[in-house]
Design a protein around this motif. Structure first.
Motif, PDB file in Angstrom:
ATOM      1  N   UNK A  31      14.507  18.060 -17.930  1.00  0.00           N
ATOM      2  CA  UNK A  31      13.794  17.066 -17.114  1.00  0.00           C
ATOM      3  C   UNK A  31      12.479  17.630 -16.578  1.00  0.00           C
ATOM      4  N   UNK A  70       6.705   8.276 -21.730  1.00  0.00           N
ATOM      5  CA  UNK A  70       5.636   8.022 -20.760  1.00  0.00           C
ATOM      6  C   UNK A  70       5.186   6.570 -20.791  1.00  0.00           C
ATOM      7  N   UNK A  80       7.785   4.419 -19.225  1.00  0.00           N
ATOM      8  CA  UNK A  80       7.765   4.628 -17.773  1.00  0.00           C
ATOM      9  C   UNK A  80       6.665   3.788 -17.131  1.00  0.00           C
ATOM     10  N   UNK A  81       5.525   3.721 -17.799  1.00  0.00           N
ATOM     11  CA  UNK A  81       4.402   2.928 -17.277  1.00  0.00           C
ATOM     12  C   UNK A  81       4.807   1.450 -17.185  1.00  0.00           C
ATOM     13  N   UNK A 112       9.891  17.540 -19.426  1.00  0.00           N
ATOM     14  CA  UNK A 112       9.515  16.259 -20.022  1.00  0.00           C
ATOM     15  C   UNK A 112       8.709  15.376 -19.080  1.00  0.00           C
ATOM     16  N   UNK A 113       8.404  15.901 -17.888  1.00  0.00           N
ATOM     17  CA  UNK A 113       7.635  15.085 -16.948  1.00  0.00           C
ATOM     18  C   UNK A 113       6.174  15.059 -17.351  1.00  0.00           C
ATOM     19  N   UNK A 114       5.607  13.869 -17.524  1.00  0.00           N
ATOM     20  CA  UNK A 114       4.185  13.792 -17.846  1.00  0.00           C
ATOM     21  C   UNK A 114       3.348  14.188 -16.644  1.00  0.00           C
ATOM     22  N   UNK A 121       3.064   7.764  -8.372  1.00  0.00           N
ATOM     23  CA  UNK A 121       3.236   8.965  -9.217  1.00  0.00           C
ATOM     24  C   UNK A 121       4.698   9.401  -9.303  1.00  0.00           C
ATOM     25  N   UNK A 138      -4.325   9.117  -9.209  1.00  0.00           N
ATOM     26  CA  UNK A 138      -3.962   7.749  -8.853  1.00  0.00           C
ATOM     27  C   UNK A 138      -5.057   6.808  -9.338  1.00  0.00           C
ATOM     28  N   UNK A 176       9.982   8.112 -16.178  1.00  0.00           N
ATOM     29  CA  UNK A 176       9.826   8.912 -17.406  1.00  0.00           C
ATOM     30  C   UNK A 176      11.070   9.758 -17.657  1.00  0.00           C
ATOM     31  N   UNK A 177      11.661  10.251 -16.574  1.00  0.00           N
ATOM     32  CA  UNK A 177      12.863  11.067 -16.738  1.00  0.00           C
ATOM     33  C   UNK A 177      14.037  10.210 -17.223  1.00  0.00           C
ATOM     34  N   UNK A 190       2.166   1.834  -3.368  1.00  0.00           N
ATOM     35  CA  UNK A 190       1.150   2.419  -4.250  1.00  0.00           C
ATOM     36  C   UNK A 190       1.186   3.945  -4.146  1.00  0.00           C
ATOM     37  N   UNK A 191       1.494   4.424  -2.956  1.00  0.00           N
ATOM     38  CA  UNK A 191       1.622   5.870  -2.749  1.00  0.00           C
ATOM     39  C   UNK A 191       2.818   6.468  -3.470  1.00  0.00           C
ATOM     40  N   UNK A 203       1.095  13.231 -14.521  1.00  0.00           N
ATOM     41  CA  UNK A 203       0.292  12.233 -13.808  1.00  0.00           C
ATOM     42  C   UNK A 203      -0.035  12.745 -12.435  1.00  0.00           C
ATOM     43  N   UNK A 253       6.638   6.935 -11.466  1.00  0.00           N
ATOM     44  CA  UNK A 253       6.376   7.124 -12.898  1.00  0.00           C
ATOM     45  C   UNK A 253       7.171   8.314 -13.419  1.00  0.00           C
ATOM     46  N   UNK A 254       7.219   9.365 -12.602  1.00  0.00           N
ATOM     47  CA  UNK A 254       7.968  10.563 -12.983  1.00  0.00           C
ATOM     48  C   UNK A 254       9.455  10.223 -13.131  1.00  0.00           C
ATOM     49  N   UNK A 264       0.846  -1.201   0.000  1.00  0.00           N
ATOM     50  CA  UNK A 264       0.000   0.000   0.000  1.00  0.00           C
ATOM     51  C   UNK A 264       0.879   1.248   0.000  1.00  0.00           C
TER      52      UNK A 264
END
Lengths: 160, 69
Positions: free
Chosen positions: B14, A37, A40-41, B17-19, A24, B24, A31-32, A20-21, B21, A27-28, A17
């Motif tokens: 950087x 994107x 990254x997913x 380029x951050x999406x 975000x 949640x 992605x960097x 899960x926090x 999101x 993912x950032x 849990x």
């Protein structure tokens, strides 16, 4: 010390849990590092899967955030190594200094190790100690790797 | 290129380029569930069909045959 293991499902559930926090932010970060994107997913999903598998194996971790960041960085590094393809470098990359696409093109010429360390240092703004923890390398190596990455960036930047 | 210039370029790159999101998965699920509930509520048939005979009866005493109907 947080313990996650098959015999300790409550703590394991709490750790997941908690993770899960971090999604975000993870993912950032991914992605960097990957510059994409969708990549990254994939990276974050793979990292979450590995974290869940580690939980089932009974892996003990000190700090859940640091541990999960290590997994995300490792997955992103694997992704860069497996998906290495030359990014089309513009003819005047050195002149178009404010164009993000050109910077991305130059970054793509670097080795995955250099791409990751630059993303962690200048994208995430992590300290050398935090980068060392994320990459599982000595703190002293971080400074030299950043320096080498910058030198490589300059070389590719001035090529064109 | 100076060190400061290089670092500035990288930070700027950087940052740009951050999406974006911010949502949640759990929040997205709650949003979808609320939207679906609202849609179903809006699609419910009006209750006036059932209440119409009573409304018509207001102010007028019903006779025996009318009550049986």
């Amino acid at each position: 010390m947080t313990s996650i293991g098959a015999g300790d499902s409550v703590v394991c559930g709490l750790a997941l849990v908690q993770i899960e926090g971090f999604m975000p932010g993870s993912r950032r970060l991914a992605a960097r590092i990957t510059g994409s994107a969708s990549a990254a997913e994939d990276v974050v999903q793979e990292a979450f899967l590995k974290a869940a598998q580690a939980g089932a194996r009974g892996v003990r971790v000190g700090h859940v955030a640091t541990w999960f960041r290590q997994i995300v960085v490792r997955c992103a590094l694997d992704h860069l190594q497996s998906e290495r393809r030359p990014f089309p470098l513009a003819e005047n990359a050195g002149e178009a200094s404010d164009n993000g696409v050109e910077i991305r093109a130059v970054l793509a010429q670097l080795t995955p190790d250099h791409q990751v360390v630059l993303a962690l240092a200048f994208g995430e703004g992590l300290s050398h100690r935090e980068i060392a923890a994320a990459l599982e390398i000595p703190v002293g190596t971080v400074a030299s790797r950043i320096s080498a990455a910058k030198a490589a960036f300059r070389t590719h930047w001035s090529k064109e | 290129m100076t060190d400061r210039r290089l670092e500035f370029l990288l930070r700027e790159h950087y940052e740009s380029t951050v999406p974006g999101w911010t949502l949640r998965p759990r929040e997205a699920l709650i949003g979808v569930a609320l939207g679906a509930a609202l849609f179903l509520f809006a699609c419910l048939p009006p209750l006036s069909v059932e209440t119409k005979p009573l409304v018509l009866a207001v102010g007028k005493p019903l006779s025996g045959p009318e009550l049986r109907r």
